[in-house]
Design a protein around this motif. Structure first.
Motif, PDB file in Angstrom:
ATOM      1  N   THR A  75       0.956   4.176  -2.820  1.00 18.81           N
ATOM      2  CA  THR A  75       0.440   5.463  -2.351  1.00 18.81           C
ATOM      3  C   THR A  75       1.486   6.566  -2.422  1.00 18.81           C
ATOM      4  O   THR A  75       1.245   7.648  -2.975  1.00 18.81           O
ATOM      5  CB  THR A  75      -0.077   5.347  -0.905  1.00 18.81           C
ATOM      6  N   THR A 110       2.574   7.705  -5.909  1.00 16.29           N
ATOM      7  CA  THR A 110       1.643   8.675  -6.490  1.00 16.29           C
ATOM      8  C   THR A 110       1.808  10.052  -5.853  1.00 16.29           C
ATOM      9  O   THR A 110       1.822  11.081  -6.548  1.00 16.29           O
ATOM     10  CB  THR A 110       0.189   8.201  -6.293  1.00 16.29           C
ATOM     11  N   ILE A 144       0.835  -1.204   0.000  1.00 18.03           N
ATOM     12  CA  ILE A 144       0.000   0.000   0.000  1.00 18.03           C
ATOM     13  C   ILE A 144       0.873   1.260   0.000  1.00 18.03           C
ATOM     14  O   ILE A 144       0.618   2.216  -0.729  1.00 18.03           O
ATOM     15  CB  ILE A 144      -0.947   0.007   1.211  1.00 18.03           C
ATOM     16  N   ILE A 156       3.215   0.558   5.645  1.00 14.66           N
ATOM     17  CA  ILE A 156       2.973   1.697   4.761  1.00 14.66           C
ATOM     18  C   ILE A 156       4.169   2.644   4.782  1.00 14.66           C
ATOM     19  O   ILE A 156       4.632   3.124   3.744  1.00 14.66           O
ATOM     20  CB  ILE A 156       1.683   2.431   5.173  1.00 14.66           C
TER      21      ILE A 156
END
Length: 234
Positions: free
Chosen positions: A69, A72, A65, A115
């Motif tokens: 994430t 981007t 993830i 993350i």
């Protein structure tokens, strides 16, 4: 030589988050016996083998993830803002460890740690590649894994001698230092050009190159900047 030393200092600063993430990765190992024992503070009771499997497996899930994430985010907002945002899931991880009362808190914490890890591997590596010169890029790139390994070793050592609740209180210092240090750094020239900020991009390149007031050094940076602009236009 001045440029090399300057970049090593910058990269050491950026890798504080990698060091801290290494601590998060290795955190479970020294405290697993405590969590599985009758002395655990969790109101859900000692963690079972199935729960340990979930705690362990959620780290790579979070890593996937985080990679997507923050990849981007770094493209849309730039590398510096992406690095800023990395701090928050990481700090929440340590806060959840400190305030945890149920095993589900540990699940969420490990997901957030993953993350952070995915975002760190994606953003830090791109950031240093974009601010460094070719001759030292490979050398600086090795710092990332080195910092991660040192972080794992550090938490193994600390976890042997320090109580469960003291560790997150100690570890929260590292991302705090990282956050403050970022204030004094520029975004990468490549990110700023992609965000259509050429003046800031040139200023950033000069910041990461020790050119001073020497005409030859300034001309060299200007040439590098023009080459960078042309490469991004292709």
């Amino acid at each position: 030589m001045d440029d090399d030393v300057k970049l090593v200092n910058f990269y050491s600063t950026v890798n504080i988050i990698a060091l801290s993430h290494g601590c998060a990765v290795g955190w479970l190992s020294p405290f697993l016996p405590y969590l599985k024992s009758a002395d655990t503070h969790l109101i859900t009771g000692p963690v079972t083998s199935d729960e340990v499997s979930w705690i362990g497996s959620l780290l790579p899930v979070g890593g996937f993830i985080g990679t997507v994430t923050f990849g981007t985010i770094s493209e849309k907002l730039g590398k510096k803002k992406s690095l800023f945002l990395l701090v928050f899931p990481h700090m929440i991880f340590w806060c959840l460890i400190f305030f945890s009362t149920q095993v589900y808190h540990l699940y969420i914490a490990r997901l957030l740690a993953g993350i952070t890890g995915g975002g760190t591997l994606r953003t830090v590596s791109l950031y240093i590649a974009e601010i460094s010169e070719n001759k030292i890029r490979g050398f600086l790139g090795s710092f990332l894994m080195f910092a991660l390994c040192i972080g794992v070793l550090l938490i193994f050592t600390i976890g042997t001698y320090v109580r469960f609740f003291v560790v997150p209180a100690m570890m929260i210092v590292l991302p705090s230092i990282f956050l403050i240090s970022l204030i004094f750094l520029h975004d990468s020239p490549t990110s700023l050009l992609n965000l259509n900020k050429p003046e800031e991009a040139l200023k950033s390149l000069k910041f990461y190159r020790t050119c001073g007031n020497e005409k030859s050094a300034i001309e060299k940076v200007d040439e590098e900047f023009e080459l960078l602009k042309r490469s991004l236009e292709l």
